[in-house]
Design a protein around this motif. Structure first.
Motif, short mmCIF file in Angstrom:
data_model
loop_
_atom_site.label_atom_id
_atom_site.label_comp_id
_atom_site.label_asym_id
_atom_site.label_seq_id
_atom_site.Cartn_x
_atom_site.Cartn_y
_atom_site.Cartn_z
N GLY A 96 1.14 -1.22 0.00
CA GLY A 96 -0.07 -0.39 0.50
C GLY A 96 0.80 0.91 -0.04
N LEU A 97 1.87 1.21 0.73
CA LEU A 97 3.21 2.61 0.44
C LEU A 97 3.11 2.93 -0.42
CD1 LEU A 97 5.73 1.61 3.62
CD2 LEU A 97 4.04 3.15 3.56
N GLY A 98 2.72 1.67 -2.14
CA GLY A 98 3.41 2.32 -3.17
C GLY A 98 2.42 3.51 -4.26
N ARG A 99 1.48 3.45 -2.41
CA ARG A 99 0.80 3.78 -3.85
C ARG A 99 0.18 5.72 -2.98
NH1 ARG A 99 -1.99 3.55 -7.30
NH2 ARG A 99 -3.84 4.97 -7.24
N THR A 100 1.62 5.58 -2.27
CA THR A 100 1.25 7.23 -1.44
C THR A 100 1.34 8.22 -2.00
OG1 THR A 100 3.25 6.09 0.52
CG2 THR A 100 3.64 8.24 0.10
N PRO A 101 1.70 8.41 -3.68
CA PRO A 101 2.26 9.44 -4.79
C PRO A 101 0.75 10.19 -5.28
CG PRO A 101 4.30 7.48 -5.01
CD PRO A 101 2.80 6.98 -4.29
N HIS A 102 0.36 8.75 -5.07
CA HIS A 102 -1.54 9.17 -4.87
C HIS A 102 -2.29 9.00 -4.09
CE1 HIS A 102 -0.22 7.31 -8.85
NE2 HIS A 102 0.60 6.47 -8.25
N VAL B 210 9.22 4.20 7.64
CA VAL B 210 9.40 3.13 8.13
C VAL B 210 10.13 2.26 7.22
CG1 VAL B 210 7.99 1.12 9.23
CG2 VAL B 210 7.27 3.49 9.61
N ILE B 211 10.12 2.41 6.00
CA ILE B 211 11.28 1.60 5.17
C ILE B 211 11.85 2.48 5.27
CG2 ILE B 211 8.60 0.42 4.06
CD1 ILE B 211 9.05 1.82 1.72
N GLY B 212 12.43 3.83 5.58
CA GLY B 212 13.58 4.38 5.18
C GLY B 212 13.73 5.61 4.63
N GLU B 213 14.67 6.39 4.87
CA GLU B 213 14.24 7.24 4.47
C GLU B 213 14.14 7.21 2.59
OE1 GLU B 213 17.41 10.55 5.86
OE2 GLU B 213 15.96 10.94 7.75
N ARG B 214 14.72 6.58 2.11
CA ARG B 214 15.55 6.86 0.44
C ARG B 214 14.73 6.50 0.00
NH1 ARG B 214 18.40 2.01 -1.55
NH2 ARG B 214 16.73 0.94 -1.68
N ASP B 215 13.42 4.99 0.27
CA ASP B 215 12.27 4.26 -0.02
C ASP B 215 11.24 5.95 0.26
OD1 ASP B 215 13.63 2.75 -1.12
OD2 ASP B 215 12.67 1.25 0.59
N ALA B 216 11.09 6.13 1.19
CA ALA B 216 10.33 7.63 1.19
C ALA B 216 10.39 8.66 0.31
CB ALA B 216 10.48 7.49 2.19
N LYS B 217 11.44 8.83 0.21
CA LYS B 217 12.25 9.81 -0.57
C LYS B 217 11.96 9.84 -2.43
CE LYS B 217 15.82 12.71 -2.17
NZ LYS B 217 17.23 12.86 -1.61
N LEU B 218 11.52 8.50 -2.62
CA LEU B 218 11.53 7.33 -4.18
C LEU B 218 9.87 7.14 -3.85
CD1 LEU B 218 14.63 5.62 -4.63
CD2 LEU B 218 14.05 7.00 -5.57
N LEU B 219 9.89 7.84 -3.30
CA LEU B 219 7.82 7.12 -3.73
C LEU B 219 7.45 8.78 -2.53
CD1 LEU B 219 6.68 4.62 -0.73
CD2 LEU B 219 6.74 5.03 -3.28
N GLY B 220 8.19 10.03 -2.84
CA GLY B 220 7.46 11.02 -3.62
C GLY B 220 7.87 12.25 -1.77
#
Lengths: 235, 322, 353
Positions: A96-102, B210-220
């Motif tokens: 679900g975290l993959g949805r974050t940008p949306h 929670v999944i780390g700063e890098r991944d958080a950043k890549l998720l915008g």
């Protein structure tokens, strides 16, 4: 999808310069090269974790130089080589975290978001993992879950950093075939870095070969000749 | 469940204490209070029991939220405002403000501002250290060193300051839930609620962090902004509580971990609210036990939370190593 | 610091026997100097002079014994303000080689001598330089006894120092504290003057007390302040409780047991003392500071108009109040019963604003 235009990639000195190269959607590109040749640097540069030294890379026809850091998430997703160790995170929530940008500012999942997560789970055939904690997964399962997260993000481009490194042969094959299926069926542009040349050749995907000697990146189309790859990458 | 437990605990807390105050007296204390010549029990209910209960809830909730924020920011379940020295920062600046003897700085507002600034600066400091160290334990060590270092500075400040300032600071540093007055509650509540609402607004980036700063950043996620917001909120909540109640240890570390173990989730909407409620209940319970033991033994609130919190932290460490 | 006290505890056990018999053989006692009120002090006469015994207030048994030749004048490092004050009363500040810190010194003579470098600061018993003590020309050290031996006492005693724990602060009777001037008298070779001074104090104390004969109503009094969440008030059998009663005050906790302090929750204090007339000894000299450590204090009526403390004269109080308890008594009578004529000024206490 991805267009390299006189792009210079490296930390402070140019490791690779790519004059003119187009990567199309619907394909899985296997990125190979010696250790230190710049595989990770290349992936990091495309995702803006590293600065582009010179030239430009166009993502969906948008210049990487003008693309804002926070907008990247709409264009490409990234699957790292390691999986974060977290307690009490369910697979469904992780994907679900993959949805974050949306999602909106508060991050609530809409019906559509849930649908997309379910689609991703279905595409990877991991329904049985749905309610498990990520800490309980095997290496192969983790890779599948990470890919599902990238799918849920709904980007045209997916980059994977050595996704098969820690997997056994059967799982490697499974992941590779799945990615191929996704690329074709969902029309995505996928790049994955790999050490596993033999397996990759069997998959009949185009190769991106980093040559340390020439400081460049060349694309080889299938059927790829193993000797040629080795010559170019390690010679 | 927590929503029911909190008012029940608060109810028992109100009626605890050596002096018996009845239900009707509480009612009168609130609605029929005679400000000119109040009855003693009305005064006790209004100026002592209600602020003490409110402060126990607010302090428990605020510190637990601050702890959760830090654990997520540093991706470290052993993080907390006390162990990472945020409290120490607040203490140091309060010490400075007390020792100057300037009335503006030693006023209540001066104490609160000093605590907030100190907490914020130490938050930024520990954050900059966090980039250098990879291990969870190392960061804790740095936090503890910050604590020792500030104690030493405070000790030196004490030795050069006058007796009266020294006394005032020593008393403050002992910590208490009882020093707050009814008239101060609205201001404290306001800042506390601002802190909670602020935290709820960053649920989305917290979930991703929670999944780390890098991944958080890549998720915008705009990491730099989020970091700054988290440090500010932590400083606000910790500084506020430290200014009014003195340093209270381990609540911020222990409660979020407990909540994660019970709720088995990483959704921060749930974690924030559950931590706030559990923290409030926990501190009420601690203070209730303190009051029940009062006739036999006097335990400061800070000592009591350490008594329970420290073994729990050891349990968490062992559990993670196992 | 903890290390030091552990250390000294060790010595207490291992050398306990030795410390009673100091290096010189103690002569047979030939009589005694009368001690009426002090419970922790024994003074006997011998052929050569005096035998001084200091009793441990916890055990009630003799902790240390010393011999002093008659007419001998000791050179003293005085780490307790009280006994320094007594030296000054006897006009013997010349004998004072050092004090703990000038911060606590009130006496003008001692201050002048410090400026002329005739008096040195040694720090208190937990934090002092042994070498500095040895290098000084002192031969006697007076320190506030807490049941622990003085750090490095063994070395110092071998070098000929007499190290005396002083327990005047543990005396319960106001005159018991004052009676320690007899010890100072013996150390300063002025025992007759000391005894005379004490007799005078005794009379003045009784005379001051007798000013109250006609008073009918005694005002209520609370003493102490909040430390953390606990209010420490003098217990019913303590020195302060006694002086309050002697001064015609109705001490709220007069019926509590013990000679130290009694602990009360702030709720209890408010319940018992909202209408109490006087609040003494909050330990702090300004209302603003008091409010800071005790924000609920304004619920005590006495806070607004009946708040008195010696804090504005702290050094003077600690140096002089023990030797001159009649002045403390006189202060409190003046506060509690301003209608009584014959007392014009306050000596230690001031109203706190």
């Amino acid at each position: 999808m991805i267009h390299f235009d006189k792009a210079h990639i490296g930390y402070s000195e140019t490791l690779i310069s790519i004059d003119d190269l187009h990567l199309k959607s619907g394909e899985v590109h296997i990125l190979v090269g010696k250790n230190g040749a710049g595989k990770s640097t290349l992936l990091k540069t495309i995702t803006k974790q590293e600065k582009l030294l010179k030239g430009d890379i166009l993502i969906n026809n948008i210049s990487l130089n003008t693309l804002h850091e926070n907008a990247i998430a709409h264009h490409l997703s990234f699957v790292g080589s390691t999986f974060p160790s977290i307690d009490f995170m369910r697979v469904f929530d992780f994907i679900g975290l993959g949805r974050t940008p949306h999602t909106n500012a508060l991050g609530r999942h809409s019906e559509l978001d849930r649908q997309k997560i379910n689609d991703a789970i279905e595409a990877l055939e991991i329904e049985h993992l749905r309610e498990k904690f990520t800490s309980e997964l095997s290496d192969g399962e983790r890779q599948m879950v990470s890919i599902a997260k990238a799918l849920a993000q709904e980007t045209k481009i997916i980059l994977l950093d050595e996704p098969t490194a820690f997997l056994d042969y059967a799982n490697k094959l499974k992941v590779l075939n799945l990615l191929k299926k996704i690329a074709v069926e969902m029309d995505k542009c996928i790049i994955l870095s790999s050490h596993d040349i033999e397996l990759s050749i069997e998959s009949e995907c185009p190769f991106l070969v980093l040559s340390k000697k020439n400081n460049d990146l060349s694309m080889l189309f299938p059927p790829v000749d193993k000797q040629e790859v080795i010559e170019l990458a390690f010679g | 469940m927590l929503l029911i437990a909190l008012p029940i605990m608060a109810y028992f807390h109100l009626f605890a204490g050596q002096i018996e105050i009845g239900m009707s007296e509480f009612y009168d204390a609130i609605f029929n209070f005679d400000p000119v010549n109040p009855k003693t029990n009305h005064l006790l209910a209004r100026e002592f029991r209600i602020p003490r209960m409110t402060m126990a809830i607010i302090a428990g909730a605020a510190l637990s939220i601050a702890g959760l924020l830090m654990q997520t920011l540093f991706n470290n379940p052993l993080a907390g405002p006390y162990v990472l020295g945020i409290n120490s920062g607040a203490s140091l600046f309060v010490a400075f403000s007390f020792m100057t003897g300037i009335p503006l700085l030693t006023s209540d507002l001066g104490t609160v501002s000093s605590a907030l600034i100190g907490a914020f600066l130490f938050g930024v400091l520990i954050m900059s250290f966090s980039y250098k160290v990879k291990s969870h334990i190392s960061l804790l060590l740095i936090g503890l060193m910050l604590g020792s270092f500030t104690s030493a500075v405070v000790y030196i400040l004490q030795s050069v300051s006058s007796a009266e300032e020294l006394k005032a600071f020593t008393m403050w540093a002992m910590g208490s839930l009882q020093h707050t007055q009814l008239s101060e509650l609205p201001f404290i509540l306001l800042l506390f609620i601002a802190g909670i609402i602020g935290s709820l607004f960053i649920v989305k980036p917290l979930n991703v962090l929670v999944i780390g700063e890098r991944d958080a950043k890549l998720l915008g996620t705009n990491i730099r902004v989020v970091r700054l917001i988290i440090i500010s909120l932590t400083a606000l909540l910790t500084g506020l509580i430290t200014a009014y109640c003195g340093p209270i240890a381990f609540v911020g570390l222990a409660i979020p971990n407990l909540v994660k173990i019970v709720f088995k989730t990483q959704k921060h909407g749930t974690l924030l609210l559950a931590s706030a409620l559990t923290g409030g209940i926990f501190l009420l319970l601690c203070d209730l036990i303190i009051q029940l033991l009062e006739q036999h033994i006097n335990i400061p609130i800070n000592a009591f939370t350490s008594l329970i919190g420290a073994p729990f932290v050891v349990f968490i460490v062992l559990r993670r190593l196992a | 610091m903890r290390f030091l006290s552990l250390f000294s505890l060790f010595f207490l056990f291992s050398c306990g026997q030795e410390s009673v018999d100091t290096s010189e053989a103690i002569s047979e006692s030939t009589g005694s100097i009368e001690i009426e009120y002090a419970e922790n002090l024994l003074l006997e006469t011998t052929d050569e002079g005096y035998k001084v015994s200091i009793l441990n207030p916890n055990s009630g048994s003799i902790e240390k014994t010393y011999t002093v030749k008659s007419g001998e004048k000791k050179k003293i490092i005085g780490l307790t303000s009280t006994l320094n004050g007594m030296l000054s009363i006897l006009g013997e500040t010349d004998l004072l080689v050092g004090v703990s810190s000038m911060d606590y010194v009130y006496d003008a003579d001692i201050r002048k001598k410090f400026e002329r470098n005739e008096i040195t600061e040694f720090g208190d018993e937990t934090n002092h330089s042994v070498e500095k003590i040895i290098a000084s020309d002192a031969n006697t050290i007076l320190y506030s006894g807490f049941g622990d031996e003085f750090p490095n006492h063994e070395k110092l005693e071998k070098l000929g120092f007499s190290i005396m724990p002083i327990y005047d602060w543990r005396e319960i009777h106001p005159l018991g504290k004052a009676e320690w001037i007899k010890l100072v008298g013996i150390l300063a070779g002025k025992e007759k003057e000391a005894i005379a001074f004490f007799e005078e104090v005794k009379q003045k104390y009784e005379a001051t007390k007798s000013l109250l004969v006609d008073t009918k109503e005694n005002p209520s009094v609370i003493s102490g302040n909040l430390i953390g969440d606990i209010w420490y008030a003098p217990a019913g059998e303590s020195y302060m409780a006694r002086v309050i009663q002697d001064a015609g005050g109705d001490y709220i906790y007069a019926k509590t047991e013990g000679t130290g302090s009694t602990q009360k929750s702030i709720e209890q204090i408010i319940k018992d003392n909202r209408a109490t007339d006087f609040w003494i000894n909050p330990g702090i000299g300004t209302k603003r500071q008091i409010e800071k450590i005790n924000p609920h204090c304004k619920h005590l009526d006495a806070f607004s108009n009946g708040l008195y403390c010696y804090s504005p004269n702290t050094s003077k109080f600690w140096e002089r109040s023990a030797a001159e308890p009649h002045l403390v008594l006189s202060d409190l009578i003046h506060i509690f019963h301003p209608e009584i004529e014959g007392i014009k000024t306050l000596h230690f206490y001031e109203q706190i604003h």
